[in-house]
Design an enzyme around this catalytic site. Structure first.
Site: not given
Length: 374
Positions: A56, A153
């Site tokens: 990320d 995620t």
């Protein structure tokens, strides 16, 4: 490049967007394979308990740096999901060094994707600055890039579906959308439990569209030692022509935390939807509708949850240009002009492959809402 008119107002933004998302997918796949960065299952929790990984932060830093280099840092406003609070902690030295090495490993590959990399590796200050440059809150005026560096995620960590989502908003309108789907093959349909370890590294895809063009495109990811050259086997994608609810496939989020699955199931039943829902992580749900693998995506948030623009912007323009319809549950277009959140949303979001299905869903929502609020 297919789908990009060189004379178009947003030609450069769309081309750089596609190239940088391709590079971001390469970064994510390398992290997921464990060939760069720490192990992909190293997950950290943010203040709101949502997960975040090295991928990320690395994708956000890399895309921020490339956009600033391509368009001038002073001209680039970016609204994005991550910040540097965790990375700046004195106990996070090892984590920060993992992000820096991952960013530099990917930027070293930039020329393969038709992008210009740095003359020397980025240091800690530059990487943190790149992440922190993504601190815009958007709004009704000007140009704002909107980025979700790794959307889904949990899907990424579990080796399932996830997406890299980049959009450009100008004066409150989404004008460009790019969606990278590293585990969504450009050749195979999406089905439940589609990802097995044996074909995890099958070729993924990038989808992109420019508002008002009436066209959405998909190209395979650059794999192995290949380079991103044009033409790159891009093909036009269109939504499904199915408009009979009993034949339609509907998507919903995997996670129940922010979504009212039972309400969606009730709407589906009242419409005569009989197929098992396709539960998919991330904006890959938008991708599935844009390319005709599913017909409906309904998301009704649980009380107190506010939808963020980076979870929808890229997907909305791609679905619309592929021939689909996206509105809130009251039938109104989503409003991307009011900052980080989709303010004024009526109950939920309805994404459909066509007008007929969409009208039926909106009608079913009104009917069920009236009966449950008598």
């Amino acid at each position: 490049m297919e789908g990009i008119d060189a004379n178009d107002k947003y030609a450069k933004e769309l081309e750089v967007g596609v190239r940088v998302v391709q590079l971001a997918c390469y970064l994510c796949q390398k992290v997921q394979k464990g060939s760069i960065g720490p192990t992909p299952d190293q997950v950290f929790s943010k203040d709101d308990d949502s997960p975040v990984t090295v991928a990320d932060w690395s994708v956000q830093a890399m895309i921020s740096w490339i956009l600033s280099e391509s368009f001038g840092k002073q001209n680039v406003s970016i609204v994005a999901e991550e910040d540097t609070q965790t990375l700046s902690d004195s106990n996070s030295t090892h984590l920060l060094s993992s992000v820096i090495s991952t960013v530099n490993d990917s930027l070293a590959m930039a020329p393969r994707f038709g992008l210009k990399g740095p003359t020397a590796p980025l240091g800690p200050t530059q990487v943190l600055e790149a992440i922190n440059h993504c601190n815009s809150t958007g709004g009704p005026m000007g140009k704002h890039w909107v980025l979700d560096p790794v959307d889904g995620t949990l899907g990424f960590v579990r080796g399932d579906q996830y997406a890299v989502a980049l959009a450009l908003i100008e004066n409150g309108q989404v004008v460009v959308g790019v969606l990278g789907c590293p585990n969504y093959s450009s050749k195979k349909k999406l089905v439940n439990n589609s990802v097995s370890k044996s074909d995890l590294w099958q070729e993924g895809c990038v989808m992109y569209a420019r508002k008002g063009s009436g066209q959405a495109w998909m190209q395979p990811l650059v794999n192995g030692g290949g380079s991103l050259v044009w033409p790159n086997s891009a093909s036009r994608i269109r939504v499904s022509s199915i408009d009979d609810p009993s034949m339609a496939t509907f998507c919903e989020p995997v996670e129940k935390a922010n979504s009212n699955h039972s309400y969606s199931a009730g709407i589906a039943y009242s419409l005569g939807l009989r197929k098992k829902p396709l539960r998919v992580y991330s904006m890959v749900k938008y991708a599935a509708i844009a390319r005709g693998d599913a017909e409906i995506y309904m998301k009704f948030a649980k009380a107190g949850y506010k939808e963020k623009i980076w979870d929808h912007a890229a997907g909305v323009v791609i679905v619309e240009e592929a021939g689909g319809v996206v509105t809130d549950a009251g039938g109104r277009p989503l409003d991307f002009s009011r900052g980080v959140y989709l303010e004024g949303l009526d109950r939920g979001i309805v994404i459909c492959s066509g007008v007929n299905l969409h009208d039926k869903i909106i009608g079913a929502v009104y009917a069920s809402w009236d009966s449950s609020h008598l």
